[in-house]
Design an enzyme around this catalytic site. Structure first.
Site, PDB file in Angstrom:
ATOM      1  CD  GLU A 266      -7.019 -36.879  32.232  1.00  0.00           C
ATOM      2  OE1 GLU A 266      -8.136 -37.288  31.872  1.00  0.00           O
ATOM      3  OE2 GLU A 266      -6.255 -36.212  31.493  1.00  0.00           O
TER       4      GLU A 266
ATOM      5  NE  ARG B 188      -8.314  -9.831  15.446  1.00  0.00           N
ATOM      6  CZ  ARG B 188      -7.865  -8.812  14.730  1.00  0.00           C
ATOM      7  NH1 ARG B 188      -6.544  -8.585  14.661  1.00  0.00           N
ATOM      8  NH2 ARG B 188      -8.695  -8.020  14.077  1.00  0.00           N
TER       9      ARG B 188
END
Length: 368
Positions: A52, A184
């Site tokens: 935000e 990974r």
């Protein structure tokens, strides 16, 4: 329709933080005013600005009276960053569209309630399933305090993870192997058993340019990992944990001198207590573990009830062999009726290979 369009964009932005926000969630935000996007952002890395605030900072004009689209409920507490609800109110945002609520007990509806109390218009549950799926790791970790464990393996169409000789390179093709390296990068840690280290001497790194190496965890009950193994030789610059039942400080010392961290744990069924290991890893803020073990560790993990998801990379090959290993060893269950069911299966095509992703039915799993 506009709400769906802008939330889809917010989801796309959120995914850019994959691999970097752990143990925080991935979040994306879009600010729209008079039908125009005036700002957008995402949570880029743990400890950095939330989505935000990044979107507000990127605004090309005043956001007063605009609508904010955000994939996860805005926070209302102080953590690494101040509350996002304060920034939203200060900016003069008039409407907030939320994908999913935040399961964090410090938020859990309080952020939305605070914005409503300040007379902002709130729309909830927009693309909620997609927003929750995006953060399956975060949701599990914040609710349990334990890592989300993905059991991953590559096998042939006849269910073999290696030939009868033990040779396993390569079962799958390049596209599937690239996908594993992306996984990974996404997961905070990777775990194998000492048998894999002795057989393959793997590096257990992420080979994506600009990717992040996972923390390496070796389940080694009796500390049999060779000091010359790649995981020990590179432990000074890639975090490496040896989970063991060996409490002998003299035997531990050479590994510690090489940069490894030792987690001395109780024994369970002849191996490291995997439930205690998960509790310890969770306390270390390790929110996710990619289990790339062999058949023995896979069965132990399944038997211990620590797995949330299974990812099977299937290659269109047939190996055969009575002694060729399958993905899960151990004693197994005595009948199909006792098998642990999987749900929500999804198929993806990766070159010539097929990826099958399934969730473990936890309510059944825990009762075994």
């Amino acid at each position: 329709m506009d709400d769906l369009k802008y939330m889809k964009l917010a989801l796309q932005l959120a995914r850019k933080g994959q691999g970097w926000t752990s143990p925080n969630p991935m979040v994306g935000a879009v600010i729209v005013k008079d039908g125009r996007i005036i700002g957008q952002g995402y949570h880029e890395a743990y400890g950095g600005l939330h989505a935000e605030r990044n979107a507000l900072a990127a605004c090309t004009e005043s956001p007063r009276g605009a609508t904010l689209y955000v994939t996860l409920e805005p926070c209302c507490h102080y953590g690494k960053q101040p509350p996002c609800v304060d920034a939203i109110l200060e900016a003069g945002i008039s409407r907030v569209v939320v994908g999913s609520t935040d399961p964090n007990p410090m938020v859990a509806g309080k952020g939305i309630a605070h914005l409503k109390s300040q007379n902002l218009s709130i729309t909830q549950h927009v693309l909620e399933e997609e927003c929750i799926a995006l953060n399956e790791i975060f949701f599990h970790y914040i609710q349990t305090g334990r890592p989300f464990v993905i059991m991953k393996y590559a096998m042939t169409m006849d269910g073999k993870i290696a030939a009868s000789t033990g040779v396993s390179k390569w079962i799958t093709g390049e596209a599937a192997r690239s996908h594993v390296h992306a996984l990974r990068h996404r997961c905070r840690a990777i775990m194998v058993g000492v048998g894999t280290v002795l057989t393959d001497n793997p590096a257990l790194t992420c080979r994506i340019e600009g990717g992040r190496n996972p923390i390496r965890i070796i389940c080694d009950t009796h500390l049999r990992t060779p000091l010359s193994a790649q995981v020990v030789a590179t432990a000074s610059h890639i975090p490496t944990i040896l989970a063991t039942c060996c409490h002998d400080p003299i035997k531990q010392a050479p590994y510690q001198d090489g940069g490894c961290q030792i987690l001395a744990l109780p024994e369970q069924n002849g191996h490291v207590d995997l439930n205690e290991l998960m509790a310890r890893l969770g306390a270390m803020k390790i929110d996710s573990v990619l289990l790339e073990g062999g058949a023995t560790l896979n069965w132990s993990a399944l038997e211990s009830g620590i797995i949330q998801k299974v990812m099977a990379y299937c290659s269109p090959k047939l190996l055969g062999g009575n002694t060729a290993k399958s993905p899960i060893g151990g004693s197994g269950f005595s009948s199909p009726s006792e098998a642990i069911p999987l749900t929500g299966s999804r198929l993806s095509i990766l070159g010539e290979d097929i990826l099958i992703e399934s969730e473990v039915c936890q309510h059944v799993y825990r009762n075994h």
